[in-house]
Design an enzyme around this catalytic site. Sequence first.
Site, PDB file in Angstrom:
ATOM      1  N   ALA B  11       0.830  -1.208   0.000  1.00  0.00           N
ATOM      2  CA  ALA B  11       0.000   0.000   0.000  1.00  0.00           C
ATOM      3  C   ALA B  11       0.865   1.258   0.000  1.00  0.00           C
ATOM      4  CB  ALA B  11      -0.939  -0.004   1.209  1.00  0.00           C
ATOM      5  N   SER B  38       8.651  -3.218  -1.039  1.00  0.00           N
ATOM      6  CA  SER B  38       8.167  -3.695  -2.328  1.00  0.00           C
ATOM      7  C   SER B  38       8.633  -5.098  -2.677  1.00  0.00           C
ATOM      8  CB  SER B  38       8.592  -2.710  -3.423  1.00  0.00           C
ATOM      9  OG  SER B  38       8.039  -3.080  -4.656  1.00  0.00           O
ATOM     10  N   CYS B  42       3.427 -12.716  -0.584  1.00  0.00           N
ATOM     11  CA  CYS B  42       2.639 -13.924  -0.866  1.00  0.00           C
ATOM     12  C   CYS B  42       3.472 -14.991  -1.563  1.00  0.00           C
ATOM     13  CB  CYS B  42       1.440 -13.595  -1.744  1.00  0.00           C
ATOM     14  SG  CYS B  42       0.456 -12.233  -1.133  1.00  0.00           S
ATOM     15  N   ALA B 299      -3.622  -8.650  -0.819  1.00  0.00           N
ATOM     16  CA  ALA B 299      -2.665  -7.825  -1.556  1.00  0.00           C
ATOM     17  C   ALA B 299      -3.311  -6.883  -2.570  1.00  0.00           C
ATOM     18  CB  ALA B 299      -1.654  -8.724  -2.262  1.00  0.00           C
ATOM     19  N   ASN B 303      -2.812  -2.713  -2.797  1.00  0.00           N
ATOM     20  CA  ASN B 303      -2.300  -1.965  -3.952  1.00  0.00           C
ATOM     21  C   ASN B 303      -3.328  -0.951  -4.441  1.00  0.00           C
ATOM     22  OD1 ASN B 303       0.391  -3.179  -5.295  1.00  0.00           O
ATOM     23  ND2 ASN B 303      -0.671  -4.761  -4.172  1.00  0.00           N
ATOM     24  N   LYS B 359     -21.428 -31.018  -7.494  1.00  0.00           N
ATOM     25  CA  LYS B 359     -20.188 -31.608  -7.982  1.00  0.00           C
ATOM     26  C   LYS B 359     -20.242 -31.606  -9.498  1.00  0.00           C
ATOM     27  CE  LYS B 359     -17.166 -35.565  -7.312  1.00  0.00           C
ATOM     28  NZ  LYS B 359     -16.919 -36.746  -6.470  1.00  0.00           N
ATOM     29  N   TYR B 424     -17.236 -21.936 -23.141  1.00  0.00           N
ATOM     30  CA  TYR B 424     -17.198 -23.401 -23.177  1.00  0.00           C
ATOM     31  C   TYR B 424     -16.318 -23.898 -24.303  1.00  0.00           C
ATOM     32  CZ  TYR B 424     -18.463 -28.061 -24.739  1.00  0.00           C
ATOM     33  OH  TYR B 424     -18.392 -29.348 -25.178  1.00  0.00           O
ATOM     34  N   TRP B 432     -22.401 -26.604 -19.586  1.00  0.00           N
ATOM     35  CA  TRP B 432     -22.861 -25.778 -18.472  1.00  0.00           C
ATOM     36  C   TRP B 432     -21.697 -25.645 -17.520  1.00  0.00           C
ATOM     37  CZ3 TRP B 432     -27.387 -23.151 -18.270  1.00  0.00           C
ATOM     38  CH2 TRP B 432     -28.432 -23.567 -19.103  1.00  0.00           C
TER      39      TRP B 432
END
Lengths: 446, 446
Positions: B11, B38, B42, B299, B303, B359, B424, B432
């Site tokens: 930040a 800087s 992560c 993060a 930013n 599922k 798709y 789907w």
Amino acid sequence: MKFLIIGGDAAGMSAASRAKRRRPDLEVIVLEQTMDVSYSACGMPYNLADPVRQMDDLVVRPAHVFREKQDIDLRTGHRAEQIDRNSKKVKGAKNDGREFELSYDKLLIATGASPIKPPIEGIESPGVMCLKLLEDGRRIKSFIKENGVSRVVVIGMGYIALEMSEALRARDIEVSMVKPRPVLLPWMHPDLSAMVKEELERHGVSLYPGHNIQKIESSDRTLRVVCDDLVLEGQMVLVAVGVKPNSELAQEAGLFLGPSRAIAVDRQMRTSDPDIYAAGDCADAFHVVTGERTWVPLALRANRAGWAVADNVLGRSVELDGIAGTAVFKVFDLQVARTGLNMKEADEAGFDPAQVVIKSRSRAHAHPGSSPILVHMVSDRKSGRLLGVQMVGKEGVAHRINAAAVALHAKMTVADFVQCDLAYAPPFSPVWDPLLTAANQLIKQM
Amino acid sequence: MKFLIIGGDAAGMSAASRAKRRRPDLEVIVLEQTMDVSYSACGMPYNLADPVRQMDDLVVRPAHVFREKQDIDLRTGHRAEQIDRNSKKVKGAKNDGREFELSYDKLLIATGASPIKPPIEGIESPGVMCLKLLEDGRRIKSFIKENGVSRVVVIGMGYIALEMSEALRARDIEVSMVKPRPVLLPWMHPDLSAMVKEELERHGVSLYPGHNIQKIESSDRTLRVVCDDLVLEGQMVLVAVGVKPNSELAQEAGLFLGPSRAIAVDRQMRTSDPDIYAAGDCADAFHVVTGERTWVPLALRANRAGWAVADNVLGRSVELDGIAGTAVFKVFDLQVARTGLNMKEADEAGFDPAQVVIKSRSRAHAHPGSSPILVHMVSDRKSGRLLGVQMVGKEGVAHRINAAAVALHAKMTVADFVQCDLAYAPPFSPVWDPLLTAANQLIKQM
């Protein structure tokens, strides 16, 4: 009530299944001119890539299951030839030549699309193939095997042509691609299509855009695609220059046609005759960005439209928003995706388009395995709206495009979109997702 | 004008860089108590996984570049200790113990968050580590190397604990995870967290949830994590039970705090003092689903908030919508993602929540390489709104969650969302999309 459906692929069988599930006592008859129903047509190139797999692996549900388990009166080998709207009857012929006639209360036309066969001399020669029906897939697969095909000429460079080229290369078959128009993927921003071109060439596909095709000669098991200044040879020629809607039956019945001669339907999938619906690749749709009619024959819309028809036939009054033109395809190790409008389409639709192309990465700074992602983003200067996105990259493109598609459905501005809280973890994205980086840059152009 | 920034990570440096880029004559001073600015925090677990990589690979831009190329007065080794709002001054101490005092016109507090150290006897023993700063990463990496660490006990089971366990397993280090609470990932639907548990166990991680930790004993280079009914041993103990905002400085200056004692900010990142901003892991945010204040230190928000502060300091009046709580992490071969609210959060926020778990598959019917995807989706029965999504799967989860995140920003209903034209192609999705299947099923529950 009798619900008659012409066409037993995605839209037709979706409608039939849903209608029967919701109202088991409904009489549902499906007329399918081939012997195949409910298969994954989009899976054919990937099936062809593997000589071991059976083409029939792609059948999602065989005809007898629809008949026995779902009590759908599914009549394969039945070709519909005429719709008489006054008497509400469909006439046709069976595979054995015998005629039939059926009445309907509600009719669904789900006749799909057919490959365009350009008027090239010799296009009917043995070994010249198109890919659309499962039967085409079977035919191509056995032709490759029986003739030990080692070289193929592909006419056309659309996504089916590209997927087929990848499939053939997977089997170590030499592939040349040729088409009259000079630009590979003309709908795509040139920076992005250059990445696709490079990928094709890196995998040994020879590209010949801008070559007018005179004729296809055939001799001694070799086919010769003769262009003005070039001759390409192979044991097989695949014609994949696009598809056209199978709308003749509808047109002859006096129904209105829309863009690309697809059957015009309203948001309930009704044609200009309130008792006749159309769905799937034969029908048009509203574009959620332009609000205008468009024709983009893709599988999700076909399934969704089939469901909507069933619901409307049963009186539930379901409306579909329309499509964003979202599509993705794989070209070797690349994922290529789009949604919404490109610059030309945005311009034609009356927007004042701005655009940006950015290069980002698929993973975080210093994360191993990262690869480039190109994003092309189009917006409207006047309204600030996001209009379209194209992306190319090795990973993280196929699903990332969906975030943009949802934004198009929501009619978001780029300023709205850039505020979205997208996911970040080093293996999957830079902190600023490539879509957000594009949106940040695009705002500067507006 | 003098723009003073406390904290030189995401930040703080985002704000400093953007402010300088937009107004080069602005005086920008950054106080950073460590010597690092800087870097990709992560990325540390992934860096630790690879003994060959240097931890400093994670530095995105070294301090001297900010100083020389961007003319930012970046003062590392400077710890801010007091904010005097009346005289608009910040007092503190340098690494060498000398005191300093600086005035400001506009102040940004970007002090980040710190790992929570639970009050366990022996937690200060050598070999008991936390991971937050780059210096922590360096320390852990060299400790593993110098001590030939072969067994680690991880206290905590949040996403940093999980990422670290994966990193350690990649180096063939035995990992035991322990925590007092009985449920792994309690915010997650149990069907989904069961998949994560299975994945951890499949990769040899021993899980001991529900064990109260009494003390950490240390003898002869072995640490013993003593629980009521269990003793776990290792040469290293990693404490990863969560983080807390570094808000003491703000609180002592009389600024308002929000949820989890994070510094309360408005949509322009202003604290309760109009000349003082806060951004990054020390500050709160509005949740786009509930409209309420929340604290989710991630993060992208850091930013984005840094940029917004710079713009607001320069008088551009930029507002941020807020966060959807979108997050993704990797656990061995699984991608785990969420956005929006779970059932408990939806209930607490006053919604009347409905839910579904479905599922689906990562690829089309019959496409090789397909794997299961679980989707948990939450909606509000009253308004019909989509409230949240969780997903777990081996592929296609990390970016797919973004479609749901955009829908949350757009305040879409599930009925709107289910209409979205998602991409798709057989290698990437069923026709789907799993998100649409979940939405279709969820509508039936509402």
